[in-house]
Design a protein around this motif. Structure first.
Motif, PDB file in Angstrom:
ATOM      1  N   ARG A 636       6.784  -2.790  -6.538  1.00 28.09           N
ATOM      2  CA  ARG A 636       7.416  -2.316  -5.295  1.00 28.09           C
ATOM      3  C   ARG A 636       7.354  -0.787  -5.270  1.00 28.09           C
ATOM      4  NH1 ARG A 636      12.847  -4.664  -4.477  1.00 28.09           N
ATOM      5  NH2 ARG A 636      13.513  -3.203  -6.098  1.00 28.09           N
ATOM      6  N   VAL A 637       6.829  -0.236  -4.146  1.00 26.61           N
ATOM      7  CA  VAL A 637       6.688   1.218  -3.977  1.00 26.61           C
ATOM      8  C   VAL A 637       7.310   1.605  -2.628  1.00 26.61           C
ATOM      9  CG1 VAL A 637       4.609   1.411  -5.385  1.00 26.61           C
ATOM     10  CG2 VAL A 637       4.394   0.919  -2.948  1.00 26.61           C
ATOM     11  N   PRO A 638       7.670   2.892  -2.452  1.00 24.92           N
ATOM     12  CA  PRO A 638       8.321   3.302  -1.195  1.00 24.92           C
ATOM     13  C   PRO A 638       7.481   3.041   0.047  1.00 24.92           C
ATOM     14  CG  PRO A 638       8.615   4.992  -2.869  1.00 24.92           C
ATOM     15  CD  PRO A 638       7.654   3.991  -3.437  1.00 24.92           C
ATOM     16  N   GLY A 641       1.778   5.399   1.812  1.00 18.80           N
ATOM     17  CA  GLY A 641       1.375   6.804   1.748  1.00 18.80           C
ATOM     18  C   GLY A 641       2.105   7.582   0.670  1.00 18.80           C
ATOM     19  N   SER A 642       2.909   6.915  -0.128  1.00 19.71           N
ATOM     20  CA  SER A 642       3.732   7.613  -1.123  1.00 19.71           C
ATOM     21  C   SER A 642       2.923   7.987  -2.362  1.00 19.71           C
ATOM     22  CB  SER A 642       4.925   6.752  -1.533  1.00 19.71           C
ATOM     23  OG  SER A 642       4.487   5.587  -2.201  1.00 19.71           O
ATOM     24  N   GLY A 643       3.421   9.019  -3.058  1.00 18.03           N
ATOM     25  CA  GLY A 643       2.788   9.438  -4.306  1.00 18.03           C
ATOM     26  C   GLY A 643       2.894   8.370  -5.371  1.00 18.03           C
ATOM     27  N   ALA A 644       4.006   7.602  -5.358  1.00 10.66           N
ATOM     28  CA  ALA A 644       4.200   6.539  -6.348  1.00 10.66           C
ATOM     29  C   ALA A 644       3.107   5.473  -6.221  1.00 10.66           C
ATOM     30  CB  ALA A 644       5.576   5.907  -6.175  1.00 10.66           C
ATOM     31  N   ARG A 665       4.551  -4.432  -2.827  1.00 13.79           N
ATOM     32  CA  ARG A 665       5.574  -4.625  -1.792  1.00 13.79           C
ATOM     33  C   ARG A 665       5.999  -3.230  -1.331  1.00 13.79           C
ATOM     34  NH1 ARG A 665       7.299  -8.946   1.067  1.00 13.79           N
ATOM     35  NH2 ARG A 665       7.667 -10.197  -0.818  1.00 13.79           N
ATOM     36  N   PHE A 666       5.817  -2.932  -0.015  1.00 15.14           N
ATOM     37  CA  PHE A 666       6.167  -1.615   0.513  1.00 15.14           C
ATOM     38  C   PHE A 666       7.588  -1.649   1.068  1.00 15.14           C
ATOM     39  CE2 PHE A 666       1.500  -1.939   0.997  1.00 15.14           C
ATOM     40  CZ  PHE A 666       1.170  -0.963   0.067  1.00 15.14           C
TER      41      PHE A 666
END
Length: 707
Positions: A636-638, A641-644, A665-666
């Motif tokens: 799961r990432v933010p 387009g996130s850096g994570a 999962r965004f």
């Protein structure tokens, strides 16, 4: 607070309309004394004001006509604008619009790829532009950004510039009452009824409604035979409700007026074939409309500028939004709003970079690049020298290469550190931590080299290769965490560039669980006739990150606080009174994510505030992503387009072409995305540990098994 916030409100009206205010006035002698004194000074000039755009133009020095004074450093006339007009002097209003600069700058950006583009050659009947406006996609369009204007655009389904002129003229405190009539007649032109056939060519364009002052003048000319000059005098009298002048003109309008030589100066309606009943009824209607009628020539200028901005947004969204963002740089709320619009249009807004950015926002193949002027400790002169060096000698190839080429060009340590912190030197072979640790040594090395060159002491190993490509002082180090990078970006630009600390909570805003700061601000600015989403005194829940805490001692000796709460859409100040601070103060530290319950406070000439009644930790986002019945690695990432997300993909790429599918999962959309087949991974302990450190253990789930 008990005096209603309504247009044209007075203390006498408030005493009649507000029961609570009247009770205070009747029951408290001190309140009565205060209000009575206020009623005596109500309506008096509170200060000597300066007209924002009014300029007096005379053929001789102004002081030969009127007495002068100084308001601060501005030379002004001691007479009011009305006295100036009555003296017959020429007063012109010069309105400076930021939007004209935006259009010009957008035009320059477009010419970089279309050299022959010119705003003078755009069509004025572009169907795509009006389709965009009719769909309510008017963020960034001059005059049509407010919620009320957007709603009116959708309702009226504008099809030509004439419609835009009417909408701009109608959307004002007075004429708003005629909007339903205009919309109904526009939808069904058969409902338009003219009191006389001579009115049809005058009012046809506005579907039977008197909207413009020019229409009032034309009615007087065509139906009663007025000259242009006399019609304008009547228009002014009507707009200023000069009843004595109007009563006299009523008779002239109906029966005409003769000059001393017997000739008819004004024929009057009756001599022109209009019956008495119709003429009297028409005069009453004109009186009603004329006090609200707007200057069409003014509205037409606004409509032209509005159409031009809409055309640019429709056909050249990157260039237009880049120019628009440059114009509001430093106005954080607007920058956030326009970046959100970029995302909606699928345009990536990228952090500043020394190899692509100019002073303002620029257009690249990948999207819109932040301007270097957004970076603290970086002046226009340094930026000009940075871009000039890049243009003459090509892109910067490494951190040391950048520092060496910019040495002696007023680029100091603080400026370099700011560039590193905001990500403007990313991708040059070193991470941000390595560059920050090396700044001092690199600058010392360059100073030393400069001194040796001056003294003529060039060392045996000081060849061009060593000077250009070596990176002395750089030591390998593990980069900062994503949250640390965001904090640094905020520090040096005032904004989060590579993501947002609240991105993982984005879905909670779209579900409507929390009030958004931008919607609160729009509600506080809502004009008459608009239906704001939030109202003064309304109880709401808000979720955000604490970016500032200011404590203040009250008269009683206790402590209260002003806390800046920021979400993905803007920021709001929360008032924390002593009792709430005592109970919940431990949760209100800078960098903490909190949810607040409280009451909104809207006051004139102040930004909206939240009176906090309770604070709590952020809501739990639940356990790690559930893999269900499918095997695979679930992360799961933010956001996409996130850096994570990008960093996780880099980790996976090291162990790619394995047997295990990878799923993302965004948090911002809630969507589950399967990574392309080439990213199927060899899952092992080092990979899992790296991902857990990057994303948090709760955001990594592995269901073993091979396909």
């Amino acid at each position: 607070k008990l005096v209603p916030m309504e247009l044209g409100m007075t203390l006498d009206k408030a005493l009649k309309g507000s029961k609570a205010f009247k009770e205070k006035y009747d029951g408290d002698a001190q309140v009565r004394a205060l209000v009575d004194m206020a009623r005596k000074v109500e309506g008096m000039p509170r200060h000597t004001s300066t007209h924002a755009a009014g300029v007096l133009i005379t053929d001789k020095p102004v002081m030969e006509y009127v007495p002068l004074a100084k308001n601060d450093d501005v030379v002004v006339t001691q007479f009011t604008m009305t006295a100036i007009e009555e003296l017959g002097l020429l007063k012109m209003d010069f309105l400076g619009l930021r939007n004209l600069s935006v259009i010009e700058n957008a035009e320059k950006l477009i010419r970089r790829r279309e050299p022959d583009f010119s705003m003078e050659r755009i069509p004025w009947d572009d169907k795509e532009v009006f389709r965009m406006l009719a769909a309510g996609e008017s963020v960034g369009v001059f005059q049509f950004e407010s919620a009320g204007m957007t709603r009116l655009l959708v309702q009226s389904h504008a099809e030509e510039i004439e419609d835009l002129i009417a909408i701009i003229s109608l959307y004002r405190p007075g004429p708003m009452q005629f909007i339903p009539m205009y919309l109904e007649n526009r939808r069904d032109p058969q409902k338009v009824k003219y009191k006389h056939k001579l009115l049809e060519p005058i009012l046809g364009v506005t579907f039977g409604c008197i909207i413009y002052q020019e229409q009032v003048m034309q009615i007087f000319r065509d139906l009663a035979g007025y000259s242009l000059g006399r019609a304008d005098i009547v228009r002014r009298a009507m707009s200023k409700k000069k009843h004595d002048v109007l009563e006299k003109e009523r008779q002239v309008f109906l029966h005409g007026q003769q000059r001393e030589d017997g000739a008819w100066e004004v024929e009057g309606c009756l001599r022109r074939g209009v019956d008495l009943g119709t003429a009297e009824e028409l005069f009453r209607e004109i009186e009603n409309f004329a006090s609200y009628a707007f200057n069409k020539s003014h509205a037409a200028c606004y409509a032209i500028v509005a159409y031009e901005t809409a055309y640019l947004k429709c056909h050249y969204p990157k260039e237009y939004l880049a120019a628009l963002l440059s114009s509001v740089l430093g106005w954080t709320g607007k920058v956030a709003e326009y970046i959100e619009e970029c995302k909606r249009l699928g345009i990536a807004v990228l952090a500043p970079h020394v190899n692509e950015s100019d002073i303002g926002f620029t257009v690249t193949e990948k999207g819109i690049r932040f301007g270097l002027l957004a970076v603290k400790n970086l002046g226009r002169g340094v930026i000009a020298r940075l871009t000039e060096e890049r243009a003459q000698n090509g892109p910067y190839t490494s951190f040391y290469n950048f520092c060496r080429r910019m040495a002696g060009r007023d680029l100091n340590r603080r400026a370099i550190e700011s560039l590193v912190k905001c990500g403007a030197l990313d991708g040059l072979g070193s991470n941000r931590k390595e560059m920050l640790l090396a700044v001092e040594k690199v600058l010392e090395n360059l100073d030393s080299s400069k001194r040796r060159n001056i003294e003529g002491q060039v060392g045996f190993f000081d060849g061009p290769q060593a000077q250009d490509d070596g990176d002395p002082g750089l030591v390998a180090a593990e980069d900062f965490s994503h949250m640390d990078k965001l904090a640094m970006e905020k520090e040096v630009t005032g904004m989060y560039l590579s993501g947002h600390p609240m991105a993982e909570y984005a879905a909670l805003y779209t579900q409507g669980r929390y009030a958004r700061t931008d919607e609160v601000l729009l509600s506080a600015q809502a004009g008459e006739g608009e239906a704001p989403k939030y109202k003064d005194g309304q109880r709401v829940k808000m979720l955000g990150i604490v970016t500032e805490v200011r404590r203040k001692n009250t008269r009683s000796g206790s402590t209260m606080a002003f806390v800046t709460l920021e979400d993905m859409y803007g920021a709001i100040v929360a008032l924390i009174f002593p009792s709430v601070l005592q109970e919940h103060g431990d949760k209100l530290t800078e960098g903490a994510v909190v949810q607040m319950s409280g009451r909104l406070s809207f006051q004139e000439e102040k930004e909206p505030e939240l009176v906090c009644l309770e604070a709590a930790p952020p809501p739990s986002l639940g356990a790690a992503p559930k893999p269900g019945g499918r095997q695979g690695l679930y992360l799961r990432v933010p956001s996409q387009g996130s850096g994570a997300y990008r960093k996780a993909m880099q980790y996976i790429a090291i162990f790619d072409e394995g047997p295990t599918d990878v799923y993302f999962r965004f948090a911002d959309t809630g969507k589950l995305l399967k990574a392309p087949p080439k990213y199927r991974a060899y899952v092992n302990d080092p990979l899992l540990r790296a991902l857990e450190k990057l994303l948090g253990k709760e955001n990594v789930a592995y269901r073993p098994g091979e396909k």
